[in-house]
Design a protein around this motif. Sequence first.
Motif, PDB file in Angstrom:
ATOM      1  N   ARG A   8       0.853  -1.190   0.000  1.00 38.12           N
ATOM      2  CA  ARG A   8       0.000   0.000   0.000  1.00 38.12           C
ATOM      3  C   ARG A   8       0.886   1.236   0.000  1.00 38.12           C
ATOM      4  NH1 ARG A   8      -4.870   1.900   2.875  1.00 38.12           N
ATOM      5  NH2 ARG A   8      -5.115   3.988   1.995  1.00 38.12           N
ATOM      6  N   LEU A   9       0.544   2.219  -0.843  1.00 34.32           N
ATOM      7  CA  LEU A   9       1.270   3.482  -0.919  1.00 34.32           C
ATOM      8  C   LEU A   9       0.524   4.563  -0.154  1.00 34.32           C
ATOM      9  CD1 LEU A   9       2.295   3.683  -4.690  1.00 34.32           C
ATOM     10  CD2 LEU A   9       3.774   3.208  -2.754  1.00 34.32           C
ATOM     11  N   TYR A  10       1.283   5.498   0.417  1.00 38.15           N
ATOM     12  CA  TYR A  10       0.714   6.659   1.099  1.00 38.15           C
ATOM     13  C   TYR A  10       1.334   7.922   0.507  1.00 38.15           C
ATOM     14  CZ  TYR A  10      -1.099   3.237   4.357  1.00 38.15           C
ATOM     15  OH  TYR A  10      -1.765   2.161   4.907  1.00 38.15           O
ATOM     16  N   PRO A  11       0.877   8.310  -0.694  1.00 35.19           N
ATOM     17  CA  PRO A  11       1.477   9.484  -1.355  1.00 35.19           C
ATOM     18  C   PRO A  11       0.960  10.793  -0.767  1.00 35.19           C
ATOM     19  CG  PRO A  11      -0.257   8.552  -2.718  1.00 35.19           C
ATOM     20  CD  PRO A  11      -0.121   7.657  -1.518  1.00 35.19           C
ATOM     21  N   GLU A 122      13.732   1.778  -0.200  1.00 35.39           N
ATOM     22  CA  GLU A 122      14.676   2.181   0.848  1.00 35.39           C
ATOM     23  C   GLU A 122      13.889   2.772   2.006  1.00 35.39           C
ATOM     24  OE1 GLU A 122      17.327   5.137  -0.637  1.00 35.39           O
ATOM     25  OE2 GLU A 122      18.156   3.861  -2.197  1.00 35.39           O
ATOM     26  N   ASP A 123      14.158   2.320   3.206  1.00 39.69           N
ATOM     27  CA  ASP A 123      13.636   2.987   4.398  1.00 39.69           C
ATOM     28  C   ASP A 123      12.117   3.159   4.378  1.00 39.69           C
ATOM     29  OD1 ASP A 123      15.135   3.547   6.547  1.00 39.69           O
ATOM     30  OD2 ASP A 123      15.432   5.671   6.096  1.00 39.69           O
ATOM     31  N   ARG A 124      11.380   2.106   4.103  1.00 42.54           N
ATOM     32  CA  ARG A 124       9.912   2.143   4.019  1.00 42.54           C
ATOM     33  C   ARG A 124       9.391   3.176   3.023  1.00 42.54           C
ATOM     34  NH1 ARG A 124       9.494   1.996  10.283  1.00 42.54           N
ATOM     35  NH2 ARG A 124      10.688   3.771   9.770  1.00 42.54           N
ATOM     36  N   LYS A 125      10.172   3.403   1.976  1.00 44.02           N
ATOM     37  CA  LYS A 125       9.772   4.285   0.881  1.00 44.02           C
ATOM     38  C   LYS A 125      10.187   3.618  -0.425  1.00 44.02           C
ATOM     39  CE  LYS A 125      10.181   8.586   3.403  1.00 44.02           C
ATOM     40  NZ  LYS A 125      10.821   9.889   3.500  1.00 44.02           N
ATOM     41  N   VAL A 126       9.451   3.902  -1.483  1.00 42.16           N
ATOM     42  CA  VAL A 126       9.788   3.390  -2.801  1.00 42.16           C
ATOM     43  C   VAL A 126      10.105   4.584  -3.689  1.00 42.16           C
ATOM     44  CG1 VAL A 126       7.385   3.274  -3.581  1.00 42.16           C
ATOM     45  CG2 VAL A 126       9.104   1.868  -4.688  1.00 42.16           C
ATOM     46  N   LYS A 127      11.193   4.471  -4.433  1.00 39.99           N
ATOM     47  CA  LYS A 127      11.551   5.530  -5.371  1.00 39.99           C
ATOM     48  C   LYS A 127      10.989   5.170  -6.735  1.00 39.99           C
ATOM     49  CE  LYS A 127      15.321   8.190  -7.364  1.00 39.99           C
ATOM     50  NZ  LYS A 127      14.665   8.271  -8.652  1.00 39.99           N
ATOM     51  N   LEU A 128      10.263   6.130  -7.319  1.00 39.02           N
ATOM     52  CA  LEU A 128       9.677   5.947  -8.642  1.00 39.02           C
ATOM     53  C   LEU A 128      10.191   7.032  -9.575  1.00 39.02           C
ATOM     54  CD1 LEU A 128       6.016   5.229  -7.534  1.00 39.02           C
ATOM     55  CD2 LEU A 128       7.623   3.602  -8.494  1.00 39.02           C
ATOM     56  N   LYS A 130      10.456  10.150 -11.956  1.00 41.80           N
ATOM     57  CA  LYS A 130       9.794  11.451 -12.087  1.00 41.80           C
ATOM     58  C   LYS A 130       9.006  11.889 -10.869  1.00 41.80           C
ATOM     59  CE  LYS A 130       9.662  12.939 -16.684  1.00 41.80           C
ATOM     60  NZ  LYS A 130       8.991  13.780 -17.616  1.00 41.80           N
ATOM     61  N   ILE A 131       8.988  11.094  -9.806  1.00 44.33           N
ATOM     62  CA  ILE A 131       8.205  11.501  -8.640  1.00 44.33           C
ATOM     63  C   ILE A 131       9.020  11.456  -7.356  1.00 44.33           C
ATOM     64  CG2 ILE A 131       7.223   9.252  -8.093  1.00 44.33           C
ATOM     65  CD1 ILE A 131       4.575  10.782  -7.612  1.00 44.33           C
ATOM     66  N   GLY A 132      10.016  10.599  -7.310  1.00 41.17           N
ATOM     67  CA  GLY A 132      10.847  10.508  -6.115  1.00 41.17           C
ATOM     68  C   GLY A 132      10.339   9.434  -5.160  1.00 41.17           C
ATOM     69  N   PHE A 133      10.561   9.678  -3.872  1.00 43.97           N
ATOM     70  CA  PHE A 133      10.227   8.689  -2.858  1.00 43.97           C
ATOM     71  C   PHE A 133       8.783   8.849  -2.391  1.00 43.97           C
ATOM     72  CE2 PHE A 133      14.826   8.619  -2.652  1.00 43.97           C
ATOM     73  CZ  PHE A 133      15.085   7.270  -2.525  1.00 43.97           C
ATOM     74  N   VAL A 134       8.091   7.705  -2.294  1.00 42.70           N
ATOM     75  CA  VAL A 134       6.710   7.659  -1.828  1.00 42.70           C
ATOM     76  C   VAL A 134       6.657   6.685  -0.658  1.00 42.70           C
ATOM     77  CG1 VAL A 134       4.308   7.179  -2.469  1.00 42.70           C
ATOM     78  CG2 VAL A 134       5.907   8.014  -4.192  1.00 42.70           C
ATOM     79  N   LYS A 135       5.985   7.078   0.429  1.00 45.90           N
ATOM     80  CA  LYS A 135       5.883   6.200   1.595  1.00 45.90           C
ATOM     81  C   LYS A 135       5.042   4.983   1.264  1.00 45.90           C
ATOM     82  CE  LYS A 135       4.307   8.760   4.915  1.00 45.90           C
ATOM     83  NZ  LYS A 135       3.996   9.429   6.191  1.00 45.90           N
ATOM     84  N   LEU A 136       5.452   3.832   1.828  1.00 46.26           N
ATOM     85  CA  LEU A 136       4.668   2.626   1.634  1.00 46.26           C
ATOM     86  C   LEU A 136       4.644   1.804   2.893  1.00 46.26           C
ATOM     87  CD1 LEU A 136       6.219  -0.350  -0.196  1.00 46.26           C
ATOM     88  CD2 LEU A 136       7.659   1.565   0.273  1.00 46.26           C
ATOM     89  N   LYS A 158      -7.364   4.638  -2.892  1.00 53.15           N
ATOM     90  CA  LYS A 158      -6.257   3.975  -2.205  1.00 53.15           C
ATOM     91  C   LYS A 158      -5.246   3.586  -3.281  1.00 53.15           C
ATOM     92  CE  LYS A 158      -8.999   2.081   1.510  1.00 53.15           C
ATOM     93  NZ  LYS A 158      -9.632   0.860   2.043  1.00 53.15           N
ATOM     94  N   PHE A 159      -3.975   3.838  -3.003  1.00 56.78           N
ATOM     95  CA  PHE A 159      -2.919   3.571  -3.964  1.00 56.78           C
ATOM     96  C   PHE A 159      -2.129   2.342  -3.542  1.00 56.78           C
ATOM     97  CE2 PHE A 159      -3.934   7.990  -4.490  1.00 56.78           C
ATOM     98  CZ  PHE A 159      -3.861   8.187  -5.867  1.00 56.78           C
ATOM     99  N   PHE A 160      -1.751   1.536  -4.546  1.00 61.72           N
ATOM    100  CA  PHE A 160      -0.969   0.329  -4.304  1.00 61.72           C
ATOM    101  C   PHE A 160       0.141   0.250  -5.344  1.00 61.72           C
ATOM    102  CE2 PHE A 160      -5.152  -0.571  -2.594  1.00 61.72           C
ATOM    103  CZ  PHE A 160      -4.860  -1.180  -1.401  1.00 61.72           C
ATOM    104  N   ILE A 161       1.192  -0.477  -4.990  1.00 59.46           N
ATOM    105  CA  ILE A 161       2.274  -0.740  -5.934  1.00 59.46           C
ATOM    106  C   ILE A 161       2.554  -2.230  -5.903  1.00 59.46           C
ATOM    107  CG2 ILE A 161       4.123  -0.295  -4.267  1.00 59.46           C
ATOM    108  CD1 ILE A 161       5.662   0.973  -6.674  1.00 59.46           C
ATOM    109  N   SER A 162       2.764  -2.813  -7.072  1.00 63.56           N
ATOM    110  CA  SER A 162       3.145  -4.223  -7.124  1.00 63.56           C
ATOM    111  C   SER A 162       4.291  -4.386  -8.089  1.00 63.56           C
ATOM    112  CB  SER A 162       1.968  -5.116  -7.517  1.00 63.56           C
ATOM    113  OG  SER A 162       1.325  -4.636  -8.647  1.00 63.56           O
TER     114      SER A 162
END
Length: 162
Positions: A8-11, A122-128, A130-136, A158-162
Motif C-alpha cells: 500500500r502506498l501513502y502518497p 529504501e527505508d519504508r519508501k519506494v523511489k519511482l 519522475k516523482i521521487g520517494f513515496v511512503k509505503l 487507495k494507492f498500491f504498488i506491485s
Amino acid sequence: MLKAYKFRLYPTKSQQEYFVKTFGCVRFVYNKMLEERIRLYEDSKLNPDAKQKLPTPAKYKPEFPFLREVDSLSLANAQMDLNKAYNNFFRDPSVGFPKFKSKHNARASYTTNNLKGSIRIEDRKVKLPKIGFVKLKQHRPFDGVIKSATVSMTKTSKFFIS
C-alpha cells in the motif's frame, strides 16, 4: 523465478495528483493509438502489423505537451499492452477486439520499468521515476531484483504498488 509483491502506498497530495495525471495520460495514449490502429486497419483491410507505420507515444508529445510531464516508460508500456491485445485478437478472434479504456474503470493503473535503479525500496519508501520517494507500508521483507512496478488506484482513492 518471478515473484510479485503488493504494498500500500501513502502518497502526498502532489504525488496523488501526479499519479492521477499519469493514469489519464496512459489511458489517453492507449485510446489514441487504438483509434489510429482502427483507422489503419479500415484503410488497408489487412493486419496493421504487416510492416505499416504504427503510432508511438512519442508521436503525440508535440501535439499534446502534457504527455511530457509523465514517465515515458509508462506510455511505452501502454503501447506494449495495446500491441499484445491486438496480437491476441488476430491470433484468436474469440478473445475480442481491443476496447477503449474508460475513465470510470474500477481500477486505474500504470506500469513502469526499472532502469539503472530508477525503482528501488529504501527505508519504508519506494523511489519511482519522475516523482521521487513515496511512503509505503512494507508488511514483508522484499527479496530480489525489481524488474517493473505497477502503480494502481482503487475507486476509494487507495494507492498500491506491485
